[in-house]
Write a protein that holds these residues in place. Structure first.
Motif, mmCIF file in Angstrom:
data_model
loop_
_atom_site.group_PDB
_atom_site.id
_atom_site.type_symbol
_atom_site.label_atom_id
_atom_site.label_comp_id
_atom_site.label_asym_id
_atom_site.label_seq_id
_atom_site.Cartn_x
_atom_site.Cartn_y
_atom_site.Cartn_z
ATOM 1 N N PRO B 79 0.818 -1.216 0.000
ATOM 2 C CA PRO B 79 0.000 0.000 0.000
ATOM 3 C C PRO B 79 0.852 1.267 0.000
ATOM 4 O O PRO B 79 2.000 1.222 0.429
ATOM 5 C CB PRO B 79 -0.764 -0.115 1.331
ATOM 6 C CG PRO B 79 0.172 -0.846 2.228
ATOM 7 C CD PRO B 79 0.910 -1.815 1.348
ATOM 8 N N ILE B 80 0.275 2.370 -0.472
ATOM 9 C CA ILE B 80 0.982 3.651 -0.462
ATOM 10 C C ILE B 80 0.994 4.219 0.961
ATOM 11 O O ILE B 80 1.878 4.995 1.317
ATOM 12 C CB ILE B 80 0.347 4.651 -1.459
ATOM 13 C CG1 ILE B 80 1.305 5.815 -1.719
ATOM 14 C CG2 ILE B 80 -1.020 5.120 -1.015
ATOM 15 C CD1 ILE B 80 0.893 6.716 -2.867
ATOM 16 N N GLU B 81 0.027 3.827 1.777
ATOM 17 C CA GLU B 81 -0.001 4.280 3.165
ATOM 18 C C GLU B 81 1.134 3.614 3.946
ATOM 19 O O GLU B 81 1.675 2.596 3.523
ATOM 20 C CB GLU B 81 -1.334 3.921 3.841
ATOM 21 C CG GLU B 81 -2.554 4.666 3.294
ATOM 22 C CD GLU B 81 -3.254 3.914 2.173
ATOM 23 O OE1 GLU B 81 -2.673 2.958 1.616
ATOM 24 O OE2 GLU B 81 -4.398 4.298 1.847
ATOM 25 N N ASP B 82 1.456 4.187 5.099
ATOM 26 C CA ASP B 82 2.457 3.587 5.988
ATOM 27 C C ASP B 82 2.019 2.151 6.326
ATOM 28 O O ASP B 82 0.964 1.955 6.933
ATOM 29 C CB ASP B 82 2.538 4.445 7.267
ATOM 30 C CG ASP B 82 3.553 3.902 8.263
ATOM 31 O OD1 ASP B 82 4.049 2.775 8.051
ATOM 32 O OD2 ASP B 82 3.832 4.610 9.240
ATOM 33 N N PRO B 83 2.817 1.147 5.915
ATOM 34 C CA PRO B 83 2.403 -0.247 6.157
ATOM 35 C C PRO B 83 2.234 -0.568 7.645
ATOM 36 O O PRO B 83 1.419 -1.412 8.000
ATOM 37 C CB PRO B 83 3.550 -1.076 5.560
ATOM 38 C CG PRO B 83 4.257 -0.149 4.637
ATOM 39 C CD PRO B 83 4.089 1.234 5.191
ATOM 40 N N ASP B 84 2.988 0.145 8.493
ATOM 41 C CA ASP B 84 2.856 -0.099 9.939
ATOM 42 C C ASP B 84 1.523 0.429 10.459
ATOM 43 O O ASP B 84 0.952 -0.109 11.400
ATOM 44 C CB ASP B 84 4.001 0.560 10.711
ATOM 45 C CG ASP B 84 5.333 -0.093 10.382
ATOM 46 O OD1 ASP B 84 5.326 -1.283 9.998
ATOM 47 O OD2 ASP B 84 6.366 0.593 10.487
ATOM 48 N N TRP B 85 1.039 1.508 9.821
ATOM 49 C CA TRP B 85 -0.262 2.059 10.221
ATOM 50 C C TRP B 85 -1.393 1.193 9.674
ATOM 51 O O TRP B 85 -2.315 0.804 10.388
ATOM 52 C CB TRP B 85 -0.410 3.500 9.713
ATOM 53 C CG TRP B 85 -1.795 4.028 9.911
ATOM 54 C CD1 TRP B 85 -2.335 4.482 11.091
ATOM 55 C CD2 TRP B 85 -2.847 4.115 8.937
ATOM 56 N NE1 TRP B 85 -3.651 4.850 10.894
ATOM 57 C CE2 TRP B 85 -3.992 4.640 9.588
ATOM 58 C CE3 TRP B 85 -2.926 3.818 7.575
ATOM 59 C CZ2 TRP B 85 -5.200 4.852 8.928
ATOM 60 C CZ3 TRP B 85 -4.127 4.037 6.917
ATOM 61 C CH2 TRP B 85 -5.246 4.546 7.594
ATOM 62 N N LEU B 86 -1.304 0.857 8.375
ATOM 63 C CA LEU B 86 -2.383 0.082 7.749
ATOM 64 C C LEU B 86 -2.348 -1.387 8.183
ATOM 65 O O LEU B 86 -3.347 -2.089 8.118
ATOM 66 C CB LEU B 86 -2.277 0.181 6.214
ATOM 67 C CG LEU B 86 -3.460 -0.351 5.401
ATOM 68 C CD1 LEU B 86 -4.757 0.402 5.733
ATOM 69 C CD2 LEU B 86 -3.189 -0.294 3.908
ATOM 70 N N LYS B 87 -1.155 -1.804 8.648
ATOM 71 C CA LYS B 87 -0.940 -3.208 9.033
ATOM 72 C C LYS B 87 -1.169 -4.153 7.851
ATOM 73 O O LYS B 87 -1.724 -5.246 7.992
ATOM 74 C CB LYS B 87 -1.783 -3.590 10.251
ATOM 75 C CG LYS B 87 -1.369 -2.796 11.492
ATOM 76 C CD LYS B 87 -2.163 -3.176 12.714
ATOM 77 C CE LYS B 87 -1.852 -2.213 13.853
ATOM 78 N NZ LYS B 87 -2.856 -2.222 14.907
ATOM 79 N N VAL B 88 -0.767 -3.666 6.684
ATOM 80 C CA VAL B 88 -0.695 -4.499 5.478
ATOM 81 C C VAL B 88 0.724 -4.323 4.950
ATOM 82 O O VAL B 88 1.126 -3.195 4.643
ATOM 83 C CB VAL B 88 -1.715 -4.053 4.410
ATOM 84 C CG1 VAL B 88 -1.507 -4.810 3.105
ATOM 85 C CG2 VAL B 88 -3.147 -4.258 4.911
ATOM 86 N N PRO B 89 1.519 -5.399 4.871
ATOM 87 C CA PRO B 89 2.905 -5.248 4.436
ATOM 88 C C PRO B 89 2.999 -4.688 3.021
ATOM 89 O O PRO B 89 2.178 -5.013 2.168
ATOM 90 C CB PRO B 89 3.461 -6.684 4.473
ATOM 91 C CG PRO B 89 2.472 -7.486 5.235
ATOM 92 C CD PRO B 89 1.146 -6.787 5.147
#
Lengths: 104, 274
Positions: B79-89
């Motif tokens: 994802p373009i979002e922060d992976p740690d925030w979205l919790k999707v690697p």
């Protein structure tokens, strides 16, 4: 009003790490490159998330700028509510399209 | 006939990023429904997924906003979002540029679309893919409908986009699944975030599974904004899939308002091989 350029700057800040670095180190120089009103510059520099919301910035762009500026999610939501209370209804953009209130 | 499965699912970033804050039983049921959809896609021997979403300024902006866009890249990422925030690697997502080209050429016979050879997926695709293709082995053809900033496409044109996609899928030899993401009421990133209009969602989903074209196309943007919020404009993604699968009655596999995810989470099946 130059809502388009406010939103363009926020869109690019979210996508371009080099621009973000420049913005962090010399905010005025970056802001100079966009056609912005005094009010928009003030809102971006402070930052005044509530005023940016009232000026019409799309939340899908604004939330990233709020996060970038250290706002937690509840702080971001509250800032928009405070903005509407202080500055009045949303003036332009997607949330002004129907009733101008955006926030209810 | 190469459409092997079609459906819709929710794409709220809260499902992954704030998963633990929801009622565990409801969330478990949602994840089971996602898994049922994953299984249906796998059981149909799907070779590619056409995923119709509405991205949130990850790739497209008002300097040249495409009303409709179809991906034609060699691969995607997200994802373009922060992976740690979205919790999707963060991962690379396989593509099929040759199939993309054929679909775009066919769609262009009746609907103007832009094409994109670069595309970073945001949560609108990354969250569904995390559940539907967790090993990222099925190539994705992303389709975007602008639902973020007006002017938007008329719903009747969105219906035509769905028809055009179906014609394109039907002449392709590959076995293709078609998934729409988003579409229920929500007020994302606004002071009203968390508000849900369950009765609007319930009515819309029933129109959707029963392929009630007239009812779906009778929505106006003014009414959508007032009743379903700015997030409701994404109903276009659902309408597109309904148009593509008009001949079959669908099924609701999950429907529940989940306020911490800021929307009604919903999973439907709109087409299955008989």
């Amino acid at each position: 009003m130059s809502l388009y350029y406010v939103q363009k700057l926020l869109y690019k800040l979210n996508r371009d790490p080099t621009l973000k670095q420049r913005f962090d180190s010399d905010q005025d120089a970056v802001l100079d490159e966009y056609s912005l009103s005094e009010e928009e510059i003030k809102a971006l520099k402070r930052p005044d998330i509530g005023l940016l919301y009232v000026l019409g910035v799309n939340g899908q762009l604004l939330m990233h700028y709020a996060t970038m500026s250290g706002y937690s999610w509840p702080e971001y939501i509250q800032a928009m509510r405070d903005g509407v209370e202080y500055y009045g209804p949303v003036r332009e953009g997607i949330y002004a399209m129907i009733d101008g209130n955006g926030a209810t | 006939m190469s459409l092997v499965y079609a459906g819709t699912c929710c794409h709220s970033p809260g499902i992954t990023s704030r998963g633990e804050l929801a009622d565990p039983e409801i969330r478990q049921q949602l994840l089971q429904a996602f898994d049922r959809q994953r299984q249906a896609i796998e059981d149909a021997d799907t070779q590619a997924i056409v995923m119709v979403s509405s991205e949130h300024f990850a790739n497209f902006f008002m300097d040249n906003m495409p009303t409709y866009s179809i991906g034609m890249a060699d691969e995607y990422e997200g994802p373009i979002e922060d992976p740690d925030w979205l919790k999707v690697p963060h991962t690379r997502i396989p593509a099929n540029p040759d199939l993309s080209l054929r679909i775009i050429q066919q769609v262009l016979q009746s609907v103007d679309v832009s094409y994109a050879q670069e595309w970073k997926f945001d949560h609108g695709m990354a969250v569904p893919l995390h559940f539907l293709t967790p090993d990222y082995k099925i190539p994705i053809i992303p389709v975007n409908i602008n639902c973020q900033n007006p002017p938007f496409s008329p719903l009747s044109r969105t219906w035509e986009l769905g028809k055009a996609l179906r014609r394109a899928i039907d002449i392709a030899p590959e076995r293709i699944a078609l998934i729409g993401t988003g579409g229920t009421s929500h007020w994302p990133c606004t002071p009203d975030s968390g508000r849900i209009n369950e009765s609007w969602d319930n009515e819309m989903i029933n129109h959707l599974i029963n392929k009630r074209k007239e009812a779906l196309l009778a929505y106006t943007d003014e009414a959508i904004y007032q009743q379903a919020g700015p997030g409701g404009y994404e109903v276009r993604t659902s309408i597109c899939i309904a148009a593509a699968t008009e001949e079959q009655t669908g099924e609701i596999w999950f429907f529940a308002p989940i306020p911490i995810f800021a929307t009604t989470c919903c999973i439907t099946t709109l087409y299955q091989l008989e």
